[in-house]
Design a protein around this motif. Structure first.
Motif, mmCIF file in Angstrom:
data_model
loop_
_atom_site.group_PDB
_atom_site.id
_atom_site.type_symbol
_atom_site.label_atom_id
_atom_site.label_comp_id
_atom_site.label_asym_id
_atom_site.label_seq_id
_atom_site.Cartn_x
_atom_site.Cartn_y
_atom_site.Cartn_z
ATOM 1 N N GLU A 92 0.895 -1.433 -0.023
ATOM 2 C CA GLU A 92 -0.005 0.286 -0.116
ATOM 3 C C GLU A 92 0.706 1.369 0.199
ATOM 4 O O GLU A 92 0.605 2.029 -1.050
ATOM 5 N N SER A 93 1.967 0.997 1.253
ATOM 6 C CA SER A 93 3.097 1.977 0.886
ATOM 7 C C SER A 93 3.472 2.739 -0.399
ATOM 8 O O SER A 93 3.996 4.004 -0.553
ATOM 9 N N VAL A 94 3.837 1.927 -1.449
ATOM 10 C CA VAL A 94 4.173 1.929 -3.065
ATOM 11 C C VAL A 94 3.090 2.249 -3.686
ATOM 12 O O VAL A 94 3.389 1.562 -4.741
ATOM 13 N N ASN A 95 2.084 2.519 -2.973
ATOM 14 C CA ASN A 95 0.657 2.442 -4.263
ATOM 15 C C ASN A 95 0.329 1.243 -5.136
ATOM 16 O O ASN A 95 -0.101 1.541 -6.247
ATOM 17 N N ALA A 96 0.744 0.296 -4.900
ATOM 18 C CA ALA A 96 0.880 -1.488 -5.458
ATOM 19 C C ALA A 96 -0.846 -1.826 -5.246
ATOM 20 O O ALA A 96 -1.299 -2.270 -5.822
ATOM 21 N N ILE A 97 -1.597 -1.245 -3.525
ATOM 22 C CA ILE A 97 -2.368 -1.739 -3.457
ATOM 23 C C ILE A 97 -3.520 -0.531 -2.697
ATOM 24 O O ILE A 97 -2.871 0.126 -2.440
ATOM 25 N N LYS A 98 -4.852 -0.742 -2.893
ATOM 26 C CA LYS A 98 -5.754 0.100 -2.194
ATOM 27 C C LYS A 98 -6.456 0.000 -1.019
ATOM 28 O O LYS A 98 -6.917 -0.987 -1.020
ATOM 29 N N LEU A 99 -6.002 -0.355 0.409
ATOM 30 C CA LEU A 99 -6.780 -1.171 1.526
ATOM 31 C C LEU A 99 -7.726 0.128 2.101
ATOM 32 O O LEU A 99 -7.165 0.876 3.590
ATOM 33 N N PRO A 100 -8.805 0.529 2.256
ATOM 34 C CA PRO A 100 -9.616 1.778 2.676
ATOM 35 C C PRO A 100 -9.960 0.573 3.849
ATOM 36 O O PRO A 100 -10.280 -0.560 3.918
ATOM 37 N N ASP A 101 -10.616 1.311 4.742
ATOM 38 C CA ASP A 101 -10.777 0.973 6.330
ATOM 39 C C ASP A 101 -12.201 0.465 6.264
ATOM 40 O O ASP A 101 -12.965 0.075 6.337
ATOM 41 N N LYS A 102 -12.693 1.522 5.202
ATOM 42 C CA LYS A 102 -13.868 1.189 4.287
ATOM 43 C C LYS A 102 -14.541 0.804 3.290
ATOM 44 O O LYS A 102 -13.644 1.244 2.563
ATOM 45 N N GLY A 103 -14.860 0.011 2.499
ATOM 46 C CA GLY A 103 -15.350 -0.174 0.924
ATOM 47 C C GLY A 103 -14.257 -1.004 0.439
ATOM 48 O O GLY A 103 -14.149 -2.215 1.845
ATOM 49 N N LYS A 104 -14.095 -1.745 -0.432
ATOM 50 C CA LYS A 104 -13.017 -2.472 -1.420
ATOM 51 C C LYS A 104 -12.167 -2.425 -1.164
ATOM 52 O O LYS A 104 -11.780 -1.771 -2.171
ATOM 53 N N PRO A 105 -11.097 -3.618 -1.605
ATOM 54 C CA PRO A 105 -9.670 -2.790 -1.881
ATOM 55 C C PRO A 105 -9.432 -2.802 -3.136
ATOM 56 O O PRO A 105 -10.554 -3.476 -4.177
ATOM 57 N N GLU A 106 -8.296 -2.093 -3.629
ATOM 58 C CA GLU A 106 -8.625 -1.464 -5.691
ATOM 59 C C GLU A 106 -7.207 -1.220 -6.092
ATOM 60 O O GLU A 106 -5.938 -1.950 -4.885
ATOM 61 N N ALA A 113 12.841 -3.185 -16.335
ATOM 62 C CA ALA A 113 13.805 -2.040 -15.795
ATOM 63 C C ALA A 113 13.293 -1.134 -15.110
ATOM 64 O O ALA A 113 13.655 -0.780 -13.989
ATOM 65 N N ASP A 114 11.933 -0.684 -15.816
ATOM 66 C CA ASP A 114 11.171 0.467 -14.997
ATOM 67 C C ASP A 114 11.277 0.392 -13.522
ATOM 68 O O ASP A 114 9.916 1.242 -13.120
ATOM 69 N N ALA A 115 10.681 -0.634 -13.337
ATOM 70 C CA ALA A 115 10.413 -1.360 -12.836
ATOM 71 C C ALA A 115 11.171 -1.601 -10.981
ATOM 72 O O ALA A 115 10.600 -2.060 -9.798
ATOM 73 N N PHE A 116 11.913 -1.263 -11.053
ATOM 74 C CA PHE A 116 12.726 -1.436 -10.075
ATOM 75 C C PHE A 116 12.682 -0.188 -9.866
ATOM 76 O O PHE A 116 12.568 -1.305 -7.651
ATOM 77 N N GLU A 117 12.671 0.680 -9.544
ATOM 78 C CA GLU A 117 11.886 2.075 -8.252
ATOM 79 C C GLU A 117 11.014 0.718 -7.418
ATOM 80 O O GLU A 117 11.383 1.039 -6.176
ATOM 81 N N VAL A 118 10.006 1.044 -7.304
ATOM 82 C CA VAL A 118 9.149 0.654 -7.000
ATOM 83 C C VAL A 118 9.618 -0.496 -6.295
ATOM 84 O O VAL A 118 9.255 -0.595 -4.598
ATOM 85 N N ASN A 119 10.288 -1.729 -7.113
ATOM 86 C CA ASN A 119 10.161 -2.931 -6.094
ATOM 87 C C ASN A 119 11.242 -2.319 -4.605
ATOM 88 O O ASN A 119 11.616 -3.181 -3.907
ATOM 89 N N PHE A 120 12.102 -1.422 -5.203
ATOM 90 C CA PHE A 120 13.611 -1.601 -4.074
ATOM 91 C C PHE A 120 12.601 -0.288 -2.820
ATOM 92 O O PHE A 120 12.940 -1.296 -2.133
ATOM 93 N N TYR A 121 11.723 0.139 -3.564
ATOM 94 C CA TYR A 121 10.917 0.617 -2.217
ATOM 95 C C TYR A 121 9.998 0.051 -1.315
ATOM 96 O O TYR A 121 10.115 0.373 -0.300
ATOM 97 N N PHE A 122 9.636 -0.580 -1.794
ATOM 98 C CA PHE A 122 8.791 -2.346 -1.669
ATOM 99 C C PHE A 122 9.788 -2.825 -0.869
ATOM 100 O O PHE A 122 9.236 -2.607 0.934
ATOM 101 N N ILE A 123 10.964 -3.415 -1.277
ATOM 102 C CA ILE A 123 11.462 -3.615 0.002
ATOM 103 C C ILE A 123 12.334 -2.874 0.933
ATOM 104 O O ILE A 123 12.308 -3.659 1.933
ATOM 105 N N GLN A 124 12.153 -1.549 1.377
ATOM 106 C CA GLN A 124 12.582 -0.695 2.134
ATOM 107 C C GLN A 124 11.621 -0.863 3.425
ATOM 108 O O GLN A 124 11.702 -0.463 4.387
ATOM 109 N N ALA A 125 10.238 -0.691 2.303
ATOM 110 C CA ALA A 125 9.005 -0.277 3.476
ATOM 111 C C ALA A 125 9.038 -1.016 4.040
ATOM 112 O O ALA A 125 9.090 -1.384 5.059
ATOM 113 N N CYS A 126 8.811 -2.317 3.379
ATOM 114 C CA CYS A 126 8.970 -4.065 4.461
ATOM 115 C C CYS A 126 10.261 -3.876 6.029
ATOM 116 O O CYS A 126 9.847 -4.717 6.752
#
Length: 589
Positions: free
Chosen positions: A238-252, A266-279
């Motif tokens: 969610e922090s890298v905007n791969a999914i939205k998890l609202p308190d109400k409503g449904k995941p998107e 290769a353009d996907a490196f940045e998002v995957n890198f920041y996913f690891i960093q967020a974990c």
């Protein structure tokens, strides 16, 4: 968009307050120019950032800094500035602030300015609004990149600069068990999990998800820890905007969903890198409110991670240091082994940190050893936002079709009158109306407030706050239960010190017209700035600012502008922009 790493938002409340009001004529020009572009900027930013509050913070930063540039250099249009001179002004501002406050850099000033101007320059370029030669704007963007406060990691810069290096680093990340779990979790949550989301407590949802994804769970993760690990993965996604998890409503699906799922580019490196960093950020948060042994075990594990980064990894079979109890020693090893099973540490004779993980851990000596937020099974709900007494407001999926209240919000005792006219759906509650008032008067919700039915002294409504004796909860009270017909009235007070009193009158009951709701349709005059001493104090300050010979002029100017002035600064108390208000309302609702 410019590269962005983890950041802290300024603790400002309502983002509009960063503009510090409309003051000098140069700032008036800047403010009006940016007001006209706010809607376009918000729409442009929504494609890249799922954080509307940060979007307005960044625009407010542009407003403030461009206002200073306009006063120093001069400015005709907000789409036509001199990039080298602007960069010099920004650099001078940072140097001055850091000289006055050595902690300014740590507090995120440079980060905010860099992000704001990178976004605004890219917005001008993408929208075709830039009025000088394209080369000058590209130079400005490159210069900002060179001054990037995040750009102190040359190794990451080198990886991002090379498709071949990005591809290799991305392959390393994609092979990590935690990344494989993320790619399994995303389709499950957006499929089968979507039906369950919101129908059970978060902890139970994660337990169900962990069972469903058992075949994808990395070997070595204890069964009792699987829901926790999955919670970390979903929060990081969610922090890298791969999914939205609202308190109400449904995941998107989030904007970066494909970069996680289809990670070959290769353009996907940045998002995957920041996913690891967020974990990593989540796994390494310091536990609070736990028994001393657990905190000591966390600190010991953090020490071993630092040792691995420094090139002297701790051996797995090293004898126990007697300063640590057997319980602490064992718990620290369990934590390290879990990180190893997820691919965040290398398995072997020592706790070695993979290169890509070492790069993802930012300021590890400070982040790991300073205070952090608690993260354990008992706090799983905190991963997705704690349950609040006030319901979370969701964006409407369909246009509102019910009746609409046309309200006039009048600031009492103000002469000449200061008022706003707003259209409010009848299904909103008083807490929503409070937010509408705050946006309409450009206040930042930094003080207590109260509603009264039947005049001051009547039935009181307010938020559920300890030690405050409101008779009714505003979040549980529909506006339409109190304001039902023309000429119905409520009273509202904000900031019990300054005592801003708003009279709320129903002017008309209308049908929804398909337009933005709530929205401002009219008004008059600039709202007083917060903490200015109430209506009388604000009017006195305006009067003083009209007379540079007044003995209090410098003091008031310094309060208003944040620093003293030798030259006259003009205030425009007649300024009003419904476009600016509606941009904030659109973000809020």
């Amino acid at each position: 968009m410019a590269k962005k790493k983890k950041k802290q938002k300024p603790k400002q409340g309502h983002p509009a307050r960063l503009q510090a009001g409309v003051v000098s004529m140069d700032r008036v020009k800047v403010g009006r120019g940016l007001d006209a572009l706010t809607g376009q900027f918000v729409q442009w930013a929504a494609k890249y950032r799922d954080d509307p509050e940060m979007t307005m913070m960044l625009l407010a930063t542009v407003r403030e800094t461009l206002g200073i540039y306009a006063e120093v250099v001069g400015l005709d249009k907000v789409t036509d500035f001199d990039p080298p001179k602007l960069l010099a002004v920004l650099s001078s501002m940072l140097e001055f602030e850091e000289a006055e406050d050595p902690e300014a850099a740590a507090n995120g000033l440079g980060t905010m300015i860099f992000m704001a101007w990178s976004d605004y320059a890219e917005f001008l370029r993408d929208s075709g609004l830039w009025e000088r030669e394209d080369e000058s704007l590209e130079w400005f963007l490159e210069a900002l990149e060179a001054h990037d406060p995040f750009g102190d990691n040359d190794e990451i810069d080198e990886i991002m600069a090379s498709d071949e290096a990005s591809q290799a680093a991305l392959a390393e990340i994609a092979a990590m068990p935690i990344s494989k779990l993320a790619r399994a979790a995303l389709p499950w949550v957006l499929g089968e999990g979507k039906k369950l989301w919101g129908s059970m407590p978060v902890g139970e949802f994660l337990e169900t998800a962990a069972t469903a994804l058992a075949d994808h769970m990395p070997a070595g993760v204890d069964e009792s820890r699987r829901p926790v690990v999955l919670g970390v993965v979903l929060t990081a996604l969610e922090s890298v905007n791969a999914i939205k998890l609202p308190d109400k409503g449904k995941p998107e699906r989030g904007l970066m969903h494909e970069d996680i799922m289809k990670h070959e580019d290769a353009d996907a490196f940045e998002v995957n890198f920041y996913f690891i960093q967020a974990c990593l950020d989540l796994f390494m948060k310091k536990p609070e409110g736990m028994e001393e042994a657990s905190i000591q075990a966390w600190g010991l594990a953090a020490f071993w991670i630092v040792a691995g980064i420094d090139g002297s990894p701790h051996r797995v079979d090293a004898p126990r240091d007697e300063q640590w109890s057997p319980e602490v020693w064992e718990t620290a090893h369990v934590h390290m082994q879990e990180l190893s099973s997820l691919g965040l540490l290398e398995e072997g004779e020592a706790y070695t940190v993979p290169t890509i993980v070492r790069l993802a851990i930012t300021d590890v000596e400070n982040d790991l050893l300073d205070d952090g937020d608690e993260f354990d099974d008992a706090e799983l709900d905190a991963l997705f936002g704690p349950e609040s007494d006030e319901p979370k407001r969701l964006k409407r999926e369909e246009p509102y079709t019910g009746k609409v209240l046309q309200l006039k919000l009048t600031l009492k005792e103000a002469k000449p009158p200061i008022w706003r006219r707003v259209l409010v759906p009848m299904d909103l509650n008083l807490g929503d109306l409070h937010d509408i008032i705050q946006a309409s008067f450009d206040w930042y919700d930094g003080h207590l407030h109260i509603f009264y039915e039947g005049g001051f002294g009547g039935t009181s409504y307010g938020p559920e706050i300890d030690d405050m004796d409101y008779e009714e909860n505003e979040a549980e009270t529909l506006v339409s239960s109190l304001l039902k017909k023309e000429k119905d009235r409520l009273d509202y007070m904000y900031d019990f010190g300054d005592g801003w009193e708003i009279r709320i009158d129903v002017e008309k009951i209308l049908d929804a017209d398909g337009g933005q709701l709530p929205r401002c349709t009219g008004g008059r005059r600039m709202a007083p700035m917060e903490d200015s001493g109430g209506v009388g104090g604000w009017e006195a300050k305006l009067e003083i600012l009209q007379d540079p010979t007044d003995p209090e002029y410098e003091e008031v100017a310094e309060w208003l502008l944040g620093f003293g002035h030798d030259e006259e600064d003009e205030v425009d108390p007649a300024y009003f922009s419904k476009e600016h208000i509606n941009a904030h309302l659109e973000l809020e609702f």
